[in-house]
Design a protein around this motif. Structure first.
Motif, PDB file in Angstrom:
ATOM      1  N   ARG A   1       0.845  -1.173   0.000  1.00  0.00           N
ATOM      2  CA  ARG A   1       0.000   0.000   0.000  1.00  0.00           C
ATOM      3  C   ARG A   1       0.879   1.220   0.000  1.00  0.00           C
ATOM      4  NH1 ARG A   1      -0.250  -2.864   4.524  1.00  0.00           N
ATOM      5  NH2 ARG A   1       0.424  -1.940   6.486  1.00  0.00           N
TER       6      ARG A   1
ATOM      7  N   GLY B   1      -7.539   7.550  -4.761  1.00  0.00           N
ATOM      8  CA  GLY B   1      -6.866   6.280  -4.522  1.00  0.00           C
ATOM      9  C   GLY B   1      -6.772   5.451  -5.780  1.00  0.00           C
TER      10      GLY B   1
ATOM     11  N   VAL C   1      -1.129   9.537   4.499  1.00  0.00           N
ATOM     12  CA  VAL C   1      -1.997   8.546   5.131  1.00  0.00           C
ATOM     13  C   VAL C   1      -1.864   7.219   4.402  1.00  0.00           C
ATOM     14  CG1 VAL C   1      -4.399   7.930   5.652  1.00  0.00           C
ATOM     15  CG2 VAL C   1      -3.651  10.295   5.873  1.00  0.00           C
TER      16      VAL C   1
ATOM     17  N   ASP D   1      -9.503   0.567   6.708  1.00  0.00           N
ATOM     18  CA  ASP D   1      -8.979   1.529   7.681  1.00  0.00           C
ATOM     19  C   ASP D   1      -8.009   2.482   7.012  1.00  0.00           C
ATOM     20  OD1 ASP D   1      -8.668   2.775  10.070  1.00  0.00           O
ATOM     21  OD2 ASP D   1      -7.691   1.103  11.107  1.00  0.00           O
ATOM     22  N   SER D   2      -7.696   3.551   7.697  1.00  0.00           N
ATOM     23  CA  SER D   2      -6.694   4.524   7.270  1.00  0.00           C
ATOM     24  C   SER D   2      -5.832   4.868   8.472  1.00  0.00           C
ATOM     25  CB  SER D   2      -7.352   5.798   6.722  1.00  0.00           C
ATOM     26  OG  SER D   2      -8.108   5.516   5.573  1.00  0.00           O
TER      27      SER D   2
ATOM     28  N   HIS E   1      -3.720   3.786   3.478  1.00  0.00           N
ATOM     29  CA  HIS E   1      -5.092   3.307   3.358  1.00  0.00           C
ATOM     30  C   HIS E   1      -5.120   1.797   3.178  1.00  0.00           C
ATOM     31  CE1 HIS E   1      -6.779   7.345   3.020  1.00  0.00           C
ATOM     32  NE2 HIS E   1      -5.793   7.634   2.186  1.00  0.00           N
ATOM     33  N   SER E   2      -6.095   1.151   3.817  1.00  0.00           N
ATOM     34  CA  SER E   2      -6.377  -0.248   3.561  1.00  0.00           C
ATOM     35  C   SER E   2      -7.835  -0.350   3.149  1.00  0.00           C
ATOM     36  CB  SER E   2      -6.121  -1.095   4.817  1.00  0.00           C
ATOM     37  OG  SER E   2      -7.152  -0.889   5.756  1.00  0.00           O
TER      38      SER E   2
END
Length: 221
Positions: free
Chosen positions: A4, A13, A94, A100-101, A96-97
């Motif tokens: 990521r 994104g 940040v 979640d972030s 990101h998944s």
């Protein structure tokens, strides 16, 4: 940590990354596009990204500085709930998944107190000595670029905190292997060995993040 990329808050994104994993992360990989530009601008001449060399200041629960962690390890501690973010990346990056972030941290704090054995003497390093002398030449007060042995090693001088000072290239060249008494020079400040746990961090990190300085007993930049 799964593949990521760091992105700025609000940035578009790419393909949805996989879920954050704990406790064995995989390092992030650079890809083309706007995300790669954020990290690649700090790439080294050899092509290795600065992302892999970033460090995060780890504080004890008492806000005592403990060490400088690799960014991957710091992210794992935060994801696993073992630490909290005190200061995020100044650029607002940040991670990101899918679910979640996480703000890329600059300073994190442990959730549980850790007792650290006392270690008296701080190891002598170039980074630590430059911090001690505040990047000023011990002879003329100009901007320091090198390190000089007050008593030259060729004349029995030790490689120690008490015999090493920051020096500009001009003074270092003029002094050569002479003693101060032979030149009629005087030191602006008597060199001493620094003390305190934060000096171990300053000695090991060439470029400390300005956000770290209040925790290291240094004035903020």
């Amino acid at each position: 940590m799964p593949d990521r990329q760091p992105t700025r808050i609000g940035a578009p994104g790419g393909p949805a990354p996989r879920t954050l994993a704990c406790p064995q992360p995989r390092p992030p990989t650079l890809t083309t596009g706007p995300v790669a530009g954020i990290v690649a601008d700090k790439a080294t001449a050899s092509g290795a990204p600065a992302w892999g060399r970033r460090r995060v200041l780890l504080l004890n629960t008492t806000f005592e500085p403990l060490t400088a962690l690799p960014l991957r390890r710091a992210i794992v501690l935060v994801v696993c709930g073992k630490a909290e973010v005190v200061h995020g990346d100044p650029a607002g990056l940040v991670l990101h998944s899918a679910t979640d972030s996480i703000l890329v941290p600059s300073v994190i704090r442990l959730s549980t107190f850790v007792r650290v054995p006392y270690r008296a003497r701080v190891p002598l390093t170039r980074a630590g000595l430059m911090h001690r002398d505040r990047y000023r030449c011990a002879y003329c007060g100009g901007r320091a670029e090198t390190i000089d042995h007050v008593v030259p090693r060729s004349r029995g001088g030790a490689h120690s905190w008490e015999n090493c000072v920051a020096s500009c290239a001009r003074c270092n060249h003029r002094k050569a292997d002479k003693l101060l008494s032979e030149l009629g020079w005087r030191l602006r400040v008597t060199p001493t060995a620094p003390r305190g746990p934060h000096w171990r961090l300053l000695a090991g990190v060439p470029d400390a993040d300005p956000l770290w300085l209040p925790y290291l007993g240094e004035p903020a930049a």
